[in-house]
Design a protein around this motif. Structure first.
Motif, PDB file in Angstrom:
ATOM      1  N   TYR A 164      15.013  23.774  68.126  1.00 34.12           N
ATOM      2  CA  TYR A 164      16.348  22.486  66.288  1.00 34.12           C
ATOM      3  C   TYR A 164      16.578  23.418  65.679  1.00 34.12           C
ATOM      4  CZ  TYR A 164      16.872  18.280  64.750  1.00 34.12           C
ATOM      5  OH  TYR A 164      17.736  16.526  64.378  1.00 34.12           O
TER       6      TYR A 164
ATOM      7  N   ASP B 173      22.172  24.570  76.324  1.00 35.84           N
ATOM      8  CA  ASP B 173      22.062  24.022  77.285  1.00 35.84           C
ATOM      9  C   ASP B 173      21.925  24.756  78.435  1.00 35.84           C
ATOM     10  OD1 ASP B 173      23.227  21.469  78.259  1.00 35.84           O
ATOM     11  OD2 ASP B 173      24.614  22.719  79.215  1.00 35.84           O
TER      12      ASP B 173
ATOM     13  N   SER C 258      17.439  23.530  77.511  1.00 34.22           N
ATOM     14  CA  SER C 258      18.459  22.701  75.997  1.00 34.22           C
ATOM     15  C   SER C 258      17.702  22.382  74.951  1.00 34.22           C
ATOM     16  CB  SER C 258      18.215  21.646  77.014  1.00 34.22           C
ATOM     17  OG  SER C 258      19.641  20.485  75.619  1.00 34.22           O
ATOM     18  N   GLY C 259      17.190  22.140  73.981  1.00 39.28           N
ATOM     19  CA  GLY C 259      16.980  21.883  72.832  1.00 39.28           C
ATOM     20  C   GLY C 259      18.247  20.764  72.030  1.00 39.28           C
ATOM     21  N   HIS C 260      18.521  20.632  70.583  1.00 38.62           N
ATOM     22  CA  HIS C 260      18.771  20.153  70.125  1.00 38.62           C
ATOM     23  C   HIS C 260      19.761  20.744  68.724  1.00 38.62           C
ATOM     24  CE1 HIS C 260      20.635  16.509  69.511  1.00 38.62           C
ATOM     25  NE2 HIS C 260      21.145  16.622  68.308  1.00 38.62           N
ATOM     26  N   VAL C 261      21.268  20.694  68.252  1.00 40.02           N
ATOM     27  CA  VAL C 261      21.430  21.150  67.404  1.00 40.02           C
ATOM     28  C   VAL C 261      22.366  19.738  66.516  1.00 40.02           C
ATOM     29  CG1 VAL C 261      23.392  22.359  66.329  1.00 40.02           C
ATOM     30  CG2 VAL C 261      22.211  23.100  68.746  1.00 40.02           C
ATOM     31  N   GLU C 262      21.617  19.920  65.423  1.00 35.51           N
ATOM     32  CA  GLU C 262      22.238  18.900  64.184  1.00 35.51           C
ATOM     33  C   GLU C 262      23.279  19.122  63.163  1.00 35.51           C
ATOM     34  OE1 GLU C 262      20.027  16.571  60.887  1.00 35.51           O
ATOM     35  OE2 GLU C 262      18.900  16.924  62.652  1.00 35.51           O
TER      36      GLU C 262
ATOM     37  N   THR D  29      25.681  17.074  75.287  1.00 34.18           N
ATOM     38  CA  THR D  29      25.604  16.503  74.718  1.00 34.18           C
ATOM     39  C   THR D  29      23.712  16.413  73.906  1.00 34.18           C
ATOM     40  OG1 THR D  29      23.552  16.226  76.840  1.00 34.18           O
ATOM     41  CG2 THR D  29      25.965  14.747  76.467  1.00 34.18           C
ATOM     42  N   ASN D  30      23.674  17.437  73.863  1.00 32.06           N
ATOM     43  CA  ASN D  30      22.500  17.762  72.984  1.00 32.06           C
ATOM     44  C   ASN D  30      22.743  17.944  71.127  1.00 32.06           C
ATOM     45  OD1 ASN D  30      24.119  20.392  73.433  1.00 32.06           O
ATOM     46  ND2 ASN D  30      22.549  21.285  73.929  1.00 32.06           N
ATOM     47  N   ILE D  31      23.724  17.710  71.120  1.00 33.14           N
ATOM     48  CA  ILE D  31      24.648  17.973  69.836  1.00 33.14           C
ATOM     49  C   ILE D  31      24.973  16.839  69.240  1.00 33.14           C
ATOM     50  CG2 ILE D  31      26.289  18.814  70.734  1.00 33.14           C
ATOM     51  CD1 ILE D  31      26.990  20.072  67.881  1.00 33.14           C
ATOM     52  N   HIS D  32      24.604  16.322  67.372  1.00 38.93           N
ATOM     53  CA  HIS D  32      24.709  14.831  66.812  1.00 38.93           C
ATOM     54  C   HIS D  32      25.506  15.890  65.527  1.00 38.93           C
ATOM     55  CE1 HIS D  32      20.243  15.230  64.962  1.00 38.93           C
ATOM     56  NE2 HIS D  32      21.501  13.781  64.284  1.00 38.93           N
TER      57      HIS D  32
ATOM     58  N   ALA E   2      24.393  24.624  70.845  1.00 39.66           N
ATOM     59  CA  ALA E   2      24.481  23.580  71.774  1.00 39.66           C
ATOM     60  C   ALA E   2      25.310  24.019  72.686  1.00 39.66           C
ATOM     61  CB  ALA E   2      25.262  22.361  71.188  1.00 39.66           C
TER      62      ALA E   2
END
Length: 440
Positions: free
Chosen positions: A260, A280, A284-288, A310-313, A276
């Motif tokens: 994360y 991917d 995957s994992g996630h980026v804020e 899609t793994n970033i917001h 990201a």
């Protein structure tokens, strides 16, 4: 005058006035005009870009020249007249393809058109005088290093002096010279969508010259394009414009599956999207991706949508304010913080006229305030990557030393100051810190 009846030099004058008089950033002012006049042909757009950027880039030298041959000094001239003469001097000195007579005549016409017919003789006299004496200009004595380098490379004296206090004269001159060189645009291939060879071929089909970057497997260097936004490969999100030094942030972070990541000052999103993309491909994992304003969040979201990831917001958040919900949440925190920007003067030439030593000091304090806040988001055993696009020890090495001294649970893993003219990049600083596994 173009076939469409648009006066290119008048557009240049409007852009320069918006920058030098109204305080607009040059890349924004230029982008807005080129966007409004997309129907102009490639030659006209190239002329507007070159004269605008060249006049700003060489403005200290141009003013030095004007002041030698004008009884009225530059700072005493009316803004419109000053701007017309500045851009004309740039054309006289640096654009051999434009006849000198045309430069002078068009400058006079523009002055008359803008309501300064009474100054037509003054404008013509100054420009003709400079034209006759272009090969006779006397520059400051090289023995006076600061003044000489300042005028020859159009860099404010305080910046030249700051760099000479740290680096030898040869290194400083290489930095200054590199800022003046025209370079291809570096782009990062979105490897989760396309491989580099495929993107290179696609760009070449679109009429763009593309070369592989020798060190980074995700990077290409492109040139010969007109309007980047018109390229289908760009619209499809196959690449992101990003400097090689900026790409190194994600390379240093080297995220693993499930990580994360919080990027605390992410706009327009290049580094966050790079991370990201890496996640991917890793499973995957996630980026804020955070930033301060709604406008900046809009830029990030636009780039996220274009990338297809899609793994970033994106999240609107002030990096100086502590977010309790993010405490000990991130495996990696990216802190690419607001800085003086003196490493990217080749791309954002007007920054050198806007920045001051006092503002630099304020930025150091802001960077420390942000680091004091965002380091709390790092998990035990996690890492913080701090970066700036400047050449300034107080913002870089001194901040890194302050950080480990203030927060001993972090250790400095490595740091690097990259320099234009030496490292083939922008002026960029990166430091990697690791947090100890147990809370201290």
């Amino acid at each position: 005058m173009t076939k469409s009846g648009v006066n290119e030099r008048e557009l240049v004058m409007e852009i320069l006035l918006s920058v030098t008089r109204d305080g607009e950033y040059s890349h924004i002012a230029l982008r807005n005009v080129l966007s409004n006049y997309q129907y102009l042909d490639k030659k006209a757009r190239a002329f507007i870009t070159r004269v605008t950027e060249g006049t700003l880039e060489r403005m200290i030298e141009i003013d030095y020249i004007i002041n030698q041959y004008s009884k009225v000094k530059v700072n005493k001239m009316k803004p419109v007249i000053r701007t017309i003469i500045r851009s004309a001097v740039y054309q006289l000195k640096y654009m051999d393809g434009v006849p000198n007579s045309a430069v002078c005549n068009e400058a006079v016409k523009l002055a008359v058109k803008r309501g300064f017919g009474n100054l037509r003789g003054f404008v013509n006299g100054v420009l003709r005088n400079i034209e006759r004496n272009l090969d006779e200009i006397v520059y400051p004595d090289p023995a006076d290093k600061v003044s000489h380098l300042s005028v020859v490379y159009s860099m404010p004296e305080w910046i030249v002096k700051q760099w000479l206090d740290v680096y030898d004269e040869q290194t400083v001159e290489k930095i200054l010279s590199d800022f003046m060189e025209e370079k291809p645009t570096s782009i990062r291939c979105n490897l989760s969508r396309v491989n580099r060879e495929e993107l290179k071929a696609r760009l070449e089909d679109e009429g763009v010259k593309a070369e592989m970057h020798p060190q980074l497997p995700c990077a290409l260097m492109i040139s010969g394009y007109d309007y980047l936004g018109a390229l289908e490969s760009f619209q499809e999100g196959l690449f992101q414009v990003q400097d090689v030094s900026s790409m190194l942030v994600a390379e240093w972070a080297d995220p693993k599956e499930g990580d994360y990541i919080i990027d605390v000052c992410a706009a327009p999103g290049g580094k966050a999207l790079h991370l990201a993309d890496k996640l991917d491909r890793a499973g995957s994992g996630h980026v804020e991706a955070r930033d301060l304003t709604e406008y900046k969040i809009g830029l990030i979201e636009e780039n996220i949508e274009r990338s297809g990831l899609t793994n970033i917001h994106a999240v609107q958040w002030n990096a100086t304010e502590f977010d309790k919900d993010a405490e000990n949440k991130a495996d990696i925190v990216i802190a690419d913080l607001p800085c003086s920007g003196l490493g990217v003067l080749g791309k954002k030439t007007d920054l050198k006229y806007k920045m001051t030593e006092e503002t630099q000091k304020e930025l150091v304090a802001l960077q420390r305030k942000m680091l004091s806040t965002v380091h709390r988001y790092v998990k035990p055993g996690g890492r913080l990557i701090y970066s700036t696009c400047t050449i300034h020890r107080a913002e870089n090495e001194e901040n890194a030393a302050w950080f480990v001294d203030s927060y001993p649970e972090f250790s400095l893993v490595k740091e690097r100051q990259m320099l234009p003219g030496r490292d083939g990049t922008d002026g960029f600083y990166i430091a990697e810190f690791k947090k100890e596994n147990q809370k201290g």
